[in-house]
Design an enzyme around this catalytic site. Structure first.
Site, PDB file in Angstrom:
ATOM      1  N   HIS A  94       0.847  -1.192   0.000  1.00  0.00           N
ATOM      2  CA  HIS A  94       0.000   0.000   0.000  1.00  0.00           C
ATOM      3  C   HIS A  94       0.884   1.245   0.000  1.00  0.00           C
ATOM      4  O   HIS A  94       1.237   1.760   1.068  1.00  0.00           O
ATOM      5  CB  HIS A  94      -0.905   0.011   1.236  1.00  0.00           C
ATOM      6  CG  HIS A  94      -1.804  -1.179   1.343  1.00  0.00           C
ATOM      7  ND1 HIS A  94      -1.342  -2.426   1.686  1.00  0.00           N
ATOM      8  CD2 HIS A  94      -3.146  -1.299   1.154  1.00  0.00           C
ATOM      9  CE1 HIS A  94      -2.366  -3.276   1.715  1.00  0.00           C
ATOM     10  NE2 HIS A  94      -3.458  -2.620   1.397  1.00  0.00           N
TER      11      HIS A  94
ATOM     12  N   HIS B 279      -2.012  -0.850   7.140  1.00  0.00           N
ATOM     13  CA  HIS B 279      -1.725  -1.231   5.754  1.00  0.00           C
ATOM     14  C   HIS B 279      -0.604  -0.380   5.170  1.00  0.00           C
ATOM     15  O   HIS B 279       0.115  -0.817   4.283  1.00  0.00           O
ATOM     16  CB  HIS B 279      -2.983  -1.112   4.885  1.00  0.00           C
ATOM     17  CG  HIS B 279      -3.623   0.237   4.939  1.00  0.00           C
ATOM     18  ND1 HIS B 279      -4.510   0.588   5.930  1.00  0.00           N
ATOM     19  CD2 HIS B 279      -3.501   1.325   4.144  1.00  0.00           C
ATOM     20  CE1 HIS B 279      -4.920   1.831   5.734  1.00  0.00           C
ATOM     21  NE2 HIS B 279      -4.304   2.309   4.662  1.00  0.00           N
TER      22      HIS B 279
ATOM     23  N   PRO C  30      -5.968  -4.753  11.459  1.00  0.00           N
ATOM     24  CA  PRO C  30      -7.422  -4.678  11.627  1.00  0.00           C
ATOM     25  C   PRO C  30      -7.804  -3.242  11.992  1.00  0.00           C
ATOM     26  O   PRO C  30      -7.470  -2.757  13.070  1.00  0.00           O
ATOM     27  CB  PRO C  30      -7.688  -5.649  12.789  1.00  0.00           C
ATOM     28  CG  PRO C  30      -6.520  -6.579  12.786  1.00  0.00           C
ATOM     29  CD  PRO C  30      -5.359  -5.744  12.353  1.00  0.00           C
ATOM     30  N   LEU C  31      -8.449  -2.560  11.076  1.00  0.00           N
ATOM     31  CA  LEU C  31      -8.622  -1.121  11.216  1.00  0.00           C
ATOM     32  C   LEU C  31      -9.397  -0.750  12.477  1.00  0.00           C
ATOM     33  O   LEU C  31     -10.388  -1.391  12.831  1.00  0.00           O
ATOM     34  CB  LEU C  31      -9.308  -0.559   9.979  1.00  0.00           C
ATOM     35  CG  LEU C  31      -8.461  -0.624   8.703  1.00  0.00           C
ATOM     36  CD1 LEU C  31      -9.238  -0.118   7.496  1.00  0.00           C
ATOM     37  CD2 LEU C  31      -7.168   0.157   8.858  1.00  0.00           C
TER      38      LEU C  31
ATOM     39  N   HIS D  66      -3.929   2.998  -3.383  1.00  0.00           N
ATOM     40  CA  HIS D  66      -4.189   2.511  -2.028  1.00  0.00           C
ATOM     41  C   HIS D  66      -3.526   1.177  -1.749  1.00  0.00           C
ATOM     42  O   HIS D  66      -2.741   1.044  -0.817  1.00  0.00           O
ATOM     43  CB  HIS D  66      -5.693   2.399  -1.780  1.00  0.00           C
ATOM     44  CG  HIS D  66      -6.037   1.976  -0.386  1.00  0.00           C
ATOM     45  ND1 HIS D  66      -5.968   0.667   0.036  1.00  0.00           N
ATOM     46  CD2 HIS D  66      -6.428   2.681   0.706  1.00  0.00           C
ATOM     47  CE1 HIS D  66      -6.302   0.583   1.309  1.00  0.00           C
ATOM     48  NE2 HIS D  66      -6.589   1.801   1.735  1.00  0.00           N
TER      49      HIS D  66
ATOM     50  N   GLU E 212     -17.603  -3.661  24.905  1.00  0.00           N
ATOM     51  CA  GLU E 212     -16.802  -4.872  25.078  1.00  0.00           C
ATOM     52  C   GLU E 212     -15.547  -4.860  24.214  1.00  0.00           C
ATOM     53  O   GLU E 212     -14.442  -5.162  24.679  1.00  0.00           O
ATOM     54  CB  GLU E 212     -17.639  -6.120  24.763  1.00  0.00           C
ATOM     55  CG  GLU E 212     -18.776  -6.389  25.730  1.00  0.00           C
ATOM     56  CD  GLU E 212     -20.075  -5.727  25.304  1.00  0.00           C
ATOM     57  OE1 GLU E 212     -21.121  -6.022  25.916  1.00  0.00           O
ATOM     58  OE2 GLU E 212     -20.045  -4.906  24.348  1.00  0.00           O
TER      59      GLU E 212
ATOM     60  N   HIS F  69     -20.948 -16.302  33.421  1.00  0.00           N
ATOM     61  CA  HIS F  69     -22.178 -16.837  32.824  1.00  0.00           C
ATOM     62  C   HIS F  69     -21.807 -17.753  31.653  1.00  0.00           C
ATOM     63  O   HIS F  69     -22.142 -17.509  30.505  1.00  0.00           O
ATOM     64  CB  HIS F  69     -23.109 -15.713  32.384  1.00  0.00           C
ATOM     65  CG  HIS F  69     -23.605 -14.858  33.522  1.00  0.00           C
ATOM     66  ND1 HIS F  69     -22.743 -14.154  34.343  1.00  0.00           N
ATOM     67  CD2 HIS F  69     -24.861 -14.608  33.980  1.00  0.00           C
ATOM     68  CE1 HIS F  69     -23.452 -13.500  35.255  1.00  0.00           C
ATOM     69  NE2 HIS F  69     -24.734 -13.765  35.076  1.00  0.00           N
TER      70      HIS F  69
ATOM     71  N   ASP G 251     -32.154 -16.354  31.291  1.00  0.00           N
ATOM     72  CA  ASP G 251     -31.902 -15.379  30.224  1.00  0.00           C
ATOM     73  C   ASP G 251     -32.020 -15.995  28.835  1.00  0.00           C
ATOM     74  O   ASP G 251     -32.203 -15.287  27.850  1.00  0.00           O
ATOM     75  CB  ASP G 251     -30.515 -14.741  30.387  1.00  0.00           C
ATOM     76  CG  ASP G 251     -30.558 -13.556  31.339  1.00  0.00           C
ATOM     77  OD1 ASP G 251     -31.664 -13.032  31.583  1.00  0.00           O
ATOM     78  OD2 ASP G 251     -29.495 -13.156  31.836  1.00  0.00           O
TER      79      ASP G 251
ATOM     80  N   HIS H  70     -28.161 -15.642  25.556  1.00  0.00           N
ATOM     81  CA  HIS H  70     -27.117 -15.380  26.535  1.00  0.00           C
ATOM     82  C   HIS H  70     -26.370 -16.650  26.962  1.00  0.00           C
ATOM     83  O   HIS H  70     -25.441 -16.568  27.762  1.00  0.00           O
ATOM     84  CB  HIS H  70     -27.714 -14.706  27.775  1.00  0.00           C
ATOM     85  CG  HIS H  70     -27.968 -13.247  27.598  1.00  0.00           C
ATOM     86  ND1 HIS H  70     -28.689 -12.741  26.544  1.00  0.00           N
ATOM     87  CD2 HIS H  70     -27.578 -12.166  28.339  1.00  0.00           C
ATOM     88  CE1 HIS H  70     -28.753 -11.424  26.644  1.00  0.00           C
ATOM     89  NE2 HIS H  70     -28.083 -11.050  27.723  1.00  0.00           N
TER      90      HIS H  70
ATOM     91  N   ARG I 236     -22.203 -18.900  36.706  1.00  0.00           N
ATOM     92  CA  ARG I 236     -23.155 -18.088  37.478  1.00  0.00           C
ATOM     93  C   ARG I 236     -23.697 -18.885  38.655  1.00  0.00           C
ATOM     94  O   ARG I 236     -23.933 -18.341  39.735  1.00  0.00           O
ATOM     95  CB  ARG I 236     -24.308 -17.646  36.580  1.00  0.00           C
ATOM     96  CG  ARG I 236     -25.403 -16.858  37.317  1.00  0.00           C
ATOM     97  CD  ARG I 236     -26.531 -16.508  36.364  1.00  0.00           C
ATOM     98  NE  ARG I 236     -27.552 -15.667  37.005  1.00  0.00           N
ATOM     99  CZ  ARG I 236     -28.620 -16.117  37.644  1.00  0.00           C
ATOM    100  NH1 ARG I 236     -28.827 -17.431  37.738  1.00  0.00           N
ATOM    101  NH2 ARG I 236     -29.489 -15.279  38.181  1.00  0.00           N
TER     102      ARG I 236
END
Length: 656
Positions: free
Chosen positions: A27, A67, A117-118, A258, A403, A453, A461, A465, A512
């Site tokens: 690139h 890149h 990984p952008l 690119h 997360e 869990h 749940d 879940h 749990r």
């Protein structure tokens, strides 16, 4: 003779287009477009010393737009790092060259984070900035006083993780974080406006960031924007307006630069346009000398810092933390002794909290957190106060419902050094964290993922879940130790092992529901071997029952029924596959002998268990999705009870 900034930048352009052309892969556009801004950063602002790449108080630089890896390879070479050599650059993207297709932190000193990984590099930089502020609050400006710099592209800003990272950085007021956005208006598909029309600066403004724009090909304007960012107490985004592939007269400003080599004709045309007469991979002596001089700027600063560390009353402790050496303590052993003296039936998430109470008190570099599930993950202890924009000395981070952002920030904290991060969410949400978990493993960072869990045992749940395939899919990830402890003792053992592993991440899958304490001795850390004989057969051994986590209790119940029928059964607890696989053949054969029926029990997918029980063994698990009901009802529904399993084992022994 003074070398102009444009000539310095052209050295970066030349190396970048030559390396990509020689590899016929890569690139060139981003390095050529951002060369001017990167030159300003590396020659005037970045605090670093190529002779001491791991200097603790260096600025951190993250090329999030990985890149464009030839940008950082060129900069490291030109400023005097031992590697990459010019031969390394000649062999860009070839086997055994540290100049990989995307920057890898384990290949080259000076590459702070594996990027590609952008958005992940950007989010990791947020973690680095958190670590810097936390350590500064603990040790003061004399020992910790540096910035985190990022070069990011449009893709880094579009990815969903960017929104999580930006929100967290703004909330925490990370003013030592400065991002240079390569605002070139181009993605692989073409112009950015094909897919995006958002007001990027407005979004950052709304998230509590300082924003400023500059002409990326005017060094003075770039310096103006950086100076403004340095004086603002908020994290900063600098929109650096550039032309992708700058200098390639027929392709610049287009997506053609690119992700493809320019081609020999365009490389020749770019040389003429830039006034670059040198042969491929050759840098004129005056330009090379000017770059080398820029690389020496930090040597005296580092020397002064080393004197301060040597004289500082906390210098030895700071050095220990940055080296990643655990303090000498017996917290885990003392905690386990207490458990043996007073057995308890608790969920392993609660057992984890109890272990953390002892560990966080003894290990001050442990910084915990949770993605808005603190009360469920049980990740906060009595000695931890919140880390906030007003008090960076805290050791607990409320990450919010982020997360992926949490996991990526923990990578950055670990890469920065001086901090051992751990963070929690539900195991089923490991799907949100997975790209960052993979980068933890690839980058060899000491990060601990607390995933609670862990099965249908979470109950009502329901299937959304209830993780089914998650444990197995995580087990196949290289360099990730996945632990599923059976009780409080194993949980403490697994925590100790997770902290001891300095060259990779660990993941604790915790229940749990309450589980009985099945371990009655701790002569050694049995979990360290990955699997061990928890109970030996009384009658002549014909069966070995292998289980993990909450299903170890079930395996013990099955063994009771088999023994009552005159069939001897060993029970093997297997908290960690990867650790068991690393044992000697003799040990593995002793635990799982060839002349018996082997049976696995785990409340998840059965795929993979044939590795241990063989094609003739039995695997009891769940190969669909869960259901919504109280946990005991679910275990009966899915046939994961001693009453359901024992008859099937006996039938198999009888050839039925």
């Amino acid at each position: 003779m003074t070398v102009a900034p444009k000539q310095l930048a052209n050295a970066v352009r030349a190396l970048s287009m030559d390396a990509v052309q020689a590899a016929n892969s890569g690139h060139p556009g981003m390095p050529m477009g951002m060369a001017d801004a990167a030159t300003v950063l590396f020659t005037q602002y970045l605090k670093f010393d190529p002779q001491a790449p791991k200097w603790a108080d260096r600025d951190r630089f993250v090329l999030s737009a990985g890149h464009g890896s030839m940008l950082i390879y060129s900069l490291l070479h030109l400023t005097g790092y031992a590697r990459p050599t010019i031969e390394d650059i000649r062999n860009f993207r070839q086997l055994n060259s540290p100049c990989a297709g995307h920057p890898e932190n384990f290949e080259l000193a000076g590459v702070e984070a594996t990027t590609g990984p952008l958005g992940s590099g950007f989010a990791a930089a947020v973690g680095m900035a958190i670590a810097e502020r936390h350590l500064n609050a603990s040790f003061g400006d004399d020992l910790v006083d540096h910035h985190t710099w990022v070069i990011a592209g449009d893709g880094c800003l579009m990815e969903g993780i960017n929104h999580e990272a930006v929100g967290l950085a703004g909330h925490l007021g990370l003013g030592r974080l400065i991002v240079l956005w390569d605002d070139n208006k181009i993605t692989i598909d073409g112009a950015v406006d094909l897919s995006s029309s958002e007001n990027v600066l407005g979004r950052y403004d709304a998230s509590g960031w300082h924003t400023v724009a500059c002409d990326g090909h005017d060094p003075a304007d770039v310096a103006r924007a950086i100076d403004e960012a340095l004086t603002d107490p908020r994290p900063s985004l600098i929109s650096v307006r550039t032309i992708i592939g700058y200098g390639a007269p027929n392709k610049q400003g287009t997506s053609a630069t690119h992700g493809s080599p320019l081609g020999s004709d365009e490389v020749a045309a770019a040389r003429a346009t830039l006034g670059w007469d040198s042969a491929p991979f050759e840098i004129p002596a005056d330009i090379a000398a000017a770059w080398a001089e820029a690389g020496k700027r930090g040597a005296s600063v580092r020397a002064d810092w080393e004197k301060r560390v040597a004289a500082h009353p906390e210098g030895a402790e700071f050095t220990r933390r940055m080296a990643g050496k655990l303090p000498v303590n017996a917290a885990a052993a003392e905690h386990i002794s207490a458990l043996l003296a007073n057995p308890a039936k608790v969920a392993t998430r609660k057992a984890s909290e109890d272990a953390l109470q002892a560990l966080t008190a003894a290990i001050p570099e442990m910084v915990g957190g949770s993605a808005d599930l603190t009360g469920s993950n049980n990740t906060k202890t009595k000695v931890q106060k919140p880390l906030t924009a007003k008090d960076y000395s805290g050791r607990y981070i409320y990450y919010g419902i982020r997360e992926f952002g949490m996991a990526a920030a923990m990578n950055g904290m670990a890469l920065h050094g001086g901090v051992i991060p751990y963070g929690g969410t539900f195991l089923v949400f490991s799907d949100y964290c997975r790209p960052a978990i993979r980068l933890s493993a690839l980058q060899q960072t000491r990060v601990v993922y607390v995933m609670t869990h862990d099965s249908i045992g979470l109950g009502e749940d329901g299937p959304t879940h209830q993780p089914i395939e998650h444990i197995m899919s995580l087990r196949v990830m290289p360099n990730l130790d996945v632990y599923r402890p059976a009780d409080a003792v194993e949980t403490a053992e697994c925590w100790a092992l997770s902290l001891e592993k300095a060259d990779g991440p660990s993941l604790l899958a915790l229940s749990r529901q309450n589980l009985p304490q099945v371990r009655t001795d701790a002569n050694e850390n049995y979990s360290a071997k990955g699997a061990y004989r928890l109970r030996a057969a009384t009658a002549a051994r014909k069966v070995v029952l292998v289980a993990s986590g909450s299903e170890v209790e079930i395996a013990l119940g099955v063994a009771d029924k088999l023994e009552a029928a005159g069939v001897g059964a060993d029970v093997v607890s297997m908290p960690c596959w990867s650790r068991f696989d690393a044992q000697t053949k003799a040990y593995k054969t002793d635990v799982l002998p060839a002349d018996v029926l082997k049976v696995s029990i785990e409340a998840g997918t059965t795929m993979g268990w044939e590795r241990y029980v063989g094609l003739d063994g039995l695997s009891f698990g769940i190969d669909g999705f869960g259901a919504s009901a109280p946990a005991p009802d679910l275990y009966r529904h899915f046939g994961l009870t001693p009453d359901a399993i024992a008859p099937k084992v006996l039938a198999a022994l009888n050839g039925n």
